[in-house]
Design a protein around this motif. Structure first.
Motif, short mmCIF file in Angstrom:
data_model
loop_
_atom_site.label_atom_id
_atom_site.label_comp_id
_atom_site.label_asym_id
_atom_site.label_seq_id
_atom_site.Cartn_x
_atom_site.Cartn_y
_atom_site.Cartn_z
N ASP A 47 -33.76 44.70 -38.48
CA ASP A 47 -34.28 42.90 -38.95
C ASP A 47 -34.36 43.18 -36.73
O ASP A 47 -32.99 43.06 -36.83
CB ASP A 47 -33.46 42.25 -39.39
N PRO A 48 -35.09 42.23 -35.98
CA PRO A 48 -34.49 41.60 -34.52
C PRO A 48 -33.24 41.17 -34.82
O PRO A 48 -32.27 41.07 -34.04
CB PRO A 48 -35.46 40.58 -34.25
N ASN A 49 -32.71 40.36 -36.46
CA ASN A 49 -32.15 39.35 -35.99
C ASN A 49 -30.02 40.33 -36.67
O ASN A 49 -29.39 39.90 -36.17
CB ASN A 49 -31.64 37.25 -37.10
N ASP A 50 -30.85 41.12 -36.48
CA ASP A 50 -29.60 42.48 -36.64
C ASP A 50 -29.13 43.21 -35.28
O ASP A 50 -29.88 43.56 -34.91
CB ASP A 50 -29.32 43.16 -38.06
N LYS A 51 -27.73 42.68 -35.20
CA LYS A 51 -27.68 43.62 -34.32
C LYS A 51 -27.78 44.90 -34.32
O LYS A 51 -27.25 45.52 -34.98
CB LYS A 51 -25.71 43.28 -33.54
N GLY A 52 -27.63 45.85 -33.26
CA GLY A 52 -27.70 46.77 -33.33
C GLY A 52 -29.63 47.67 -33.03
O GLY A 52 -29.41 48.59 -32.91
N THR A 53 -30.57 46.49 -33.47
CA THR A 53 -31.39 46.61 -33.90
C THR A 53 -32.47 47.13 -32.35
O THR A 53 -31.59 46.46 -31.87
CB THR A 53 -31.88 46.32 -35.05
N TYR A 54 -33.28 47.69 -33.15
CA TYR A 54 -34.27 48.09 -31.58
C TYR A 54 -35.21 46.29 -32.06
O TYR A 54 -35.02 46.02 -30.08
CB TYR A 54 -35.79 48.18 -32.00
N GLY A 55 -35.25 45.41 -32.27
CA GLY A 55 -35.61 44.02 -31.58
C GLY A 55 -35.11 43.61 -31.20
O GLY A 55 -35.35 42.95 -30.44
N TYR A 56 -33.27 43.47 -31.61
CA TYR A 56 -32.21 42.47 -31.28
C TYR A 56 -31.75 43.21 -29.76
O TYR A 56 -31.73 42.37 -29.03
CB TYR A 56 -30.87 43.21 -31.73
N LEU A 57 -31.59 44.75 -29.31
CA LEU A 57 -31.39 44.92 -28.16
C LEU A 57 -32.84 44.92 -27.02
O LEU A 57 -32.42 43.49 -25.96
CB LEU A 57 -31.43 46.54 -27.74
N LEU A 58 -34.18 44.60 -27.50
CA LEU A 58 -34.82 44.20 -26.77
C LEU A 58 -35.19 42.59 -26.49
O LEU A 58 -34.93 42.13 -25.07
CB LEU A 58 -36.86 44.64 -27.06
N PHE A 89 -42.43 40.64 -31.39
CA PHE A 89 -40.71 40.64 -32.13
C PHE A 89 -40.90 39.60 -33.31
O PHE A 89 -40.01 39.58 -34.04
CB PHE A 89 -39.96 41.46 -31.43
N ALA A 90 -41.51 38.75 -33.16
CA ALA A 90 -40.65 37.04 -34.25
C ALA A 90 -42.25 37.34 -34.53
O ALA A 90 -42.01 36.44 -35.86
CB ALA A 90 -41.46 35.77 -32.93
N THR A 133 -43.32 40.92 -36.05
CA THR A 133 -42.87 42.05 -36.73
C THR A 133 -42.39 43.04 -35.69
O THR A 133 -42.06 42.84 -34.51
CB THR A 133 -44.79 43.18 -36.83
N SER A 134 -40.87 43.80 -36.45
CA SER A 134 -40.08 44.30 -36.00
C SER A 134 -40.59 45.98 -35.57
O SER A 134 -40.29 46.31 -35.18
CB SER A 134 -38.32 44.15 -36.22
N ASP A 135 -41.98 46.16 -35.93
CA ASP A 135 -42.60 47.59 -35.87
C ASP A 135 -43.45 47.82 -34.75
O ASP A 135 -44.52 47.13 -34.27
CB ASP A 135 -43.90 47.57 -37.12
N PRO A 136 -43.02 48.64 -33.67
CA PRO A 136 -43.37 49.11 -32.02
C PRO A 136 -44.83 49.55 -32.73
O PRO A 136 -45.10 49.26 -31.51
CB PRO A 136 -42.18 50.03 -31.72
N ILE A 137 -44.90 50.43 -33.37
CA ILE A 137 -46.44 51.02 -33.63
C ILE A 137 -47.60 49.57 -34.16
O ILE A 137 -48.57 50.22 -33.19
CB ILE A 137 -46.47 51.90 -34.77
#
Length: 373
Positions: A106-117, A271-272, A274-278
């Motif tokens: 989840d982009p709202n959770d610290k440490g996730t890919y979406g959050y860091l981006l 990322f708003a 989906t958080s799936d990069p694929i």
């Protein structure tokens, strides 16, 4: 002509939708379609600007733009670039960055890919915003015979005679953005001002470098023709000698950097959804392919020669996008707002072009009437 130009894009869209369905089922299919539409709506002005550059390139380099350019746009900017940004920001090795991306946190959770981006967004916005702002300023500060918003374009062209004024304005805008939008009370982001300043200066330097290389190898039409340049007759009988060799290569390089700057808001904004990069890479990749086909269509159809204000509308849309990117350093701006502003400028310029063409036809008819009597 439509099938020849858009056939590859339609094929890529079908493959992309199938891949989305195979990867994520019905949800993956729907998200792929939504992201493709998002990319097209956000980058329509990009197609118009690209067409003004692509028309100066030979058919060979136009094909390179549709093949190699697409690979760079899809795999480079929509897949690899976010991974690199996350790896640099979080100080991760490439393997760890890929593992983090595939976790789909989840982009709202610290440490996730979406959050860091999203945490890296201020530097991304500063770089892309300053690159696009320089492009816009160099356009409106240049004196030209044809103006669209004459009440502001002509005064800007007059003051544009001051040497390097675009750089001065851009640096002033960057400083203002860094110390107003970049300033934050959050102690975790106390380095944001310096980050925004460095990224913005790099954006300006990149523009000056790529644009300078293009100017270095730019020659007049007679010299280009002597060097084997391709002669192209645009709509309305306008003669254009298209660049080859080094001149065409640096035009291509300029196009790729320009596309990268346009893609920043789409990649981060995705990322708003989906958080799936694929899924993001597939969906935005399909949209990027359609934008490239639209660019080629505008060139082959001669649309820019027929509707001469379109270029002006696209550059004003770029100016608006540059401002929006700087605003997003601190505030979120919905993607629909960005897309509507760009489409609004293009639509207004298109309508203005139609009115201008009708007035020109009426003027020509009135001049013929006395001769007929």
């Amino acid at each position: 002509m439509f099938v020849r130009t858009f056939g590859a894009s339609i094929g890529v869209a079908v493959v992309g939708l199938v891949l989305g369905w195979l990867y994520g089922g019905g949800t993956g299919l729907a998200l792929t379609a939504i992201l493709a539409i998002l990319e097209v709506s956000l980058s329509f002005d990009n197609a118009v600007v690209n067409a003004t550059i692509l028309v100066r390139m030979s058919p060979f380099w136009q094909k390179i733009f549709l093949t190699v350019g697409v690979a760079i746009a899809v795999f480079g900017m929509r897949l690899v670039f976010p991974l690199v940004i996350v790896a640099i920001t979080a100080k991760l090795n490439p393997v760890e960055a890929i593992r983090l991306a595939l976790e789909k946190g989840d982009p709202n959770d610290k440490g996730t890919y979406g959050y860091l981006l999203h945490q890296a967004h201020p530097s991304i916005a500063a770089f892309g915003g300053m690159f696009l702002l320089m492009l816009f300023l160099d356009f409106v500060l240049e004196e030209r015979e044809l103006t669209w918003l004459s009440w502001i374009e002509r005064p800007l062209a007059r003051i544009g005679k001051l040497d390097q004024l675009s750089v001065v304005i851009a640096l002033g805008a960057l400083a203002l953005a860094a110390y107003t939008l970049g300033d934050t009370a959050d102690t975790a982001n106390h380095h944001r001002i310096s980050t925004v300043l460095v990224a913005g200066v790099l954006g300006i330097c990149t523009y000056l470098l790529v644009n300078g290389l293009g100017e270095l190898f730019h020659t007049d039409e007679d010299a280009l023709e002597e060097e084997g340049g391709h002669v192209h007759i645009a709509a309305g009988g306008k003669r254009v000698v298209q660049a080859v060799g080094k001149a065409a290569f640096f035009l291509f390089l300029y196009l790729e950097v320009l596309d990268a700057s346009f893609s920043f808001d789409g990649v981060v904004g995705a990322f708003a959804i989906t958080s799936d990069p694929i899924i993001i890479a597939i969906g935005l990749g399909v949209g990027a392919m359609f934008i490239r086909s639209l660019t080629v269509f505008l060139v082959r159809k001669g649309t820019l020669s027929e509707y001469e204000y379109l270029e002006h509308g696209a550059l004003w849309a770029i100016g608006a996008l540059a401002v929006i990117l700087l605003v997003t350093i601190e505030y979120e701006v919905p993607e629909v707002v960005t897309g509507l502003i760009g489409v609004g400028f293009i639509a207004a310029a298109f309508l203005s072009s139609i009115v201008r063409n009708k007035r020109s036809e009426q003027s020509e008819d009135s001049e013929r009437e006395p001769a007929a009597v």
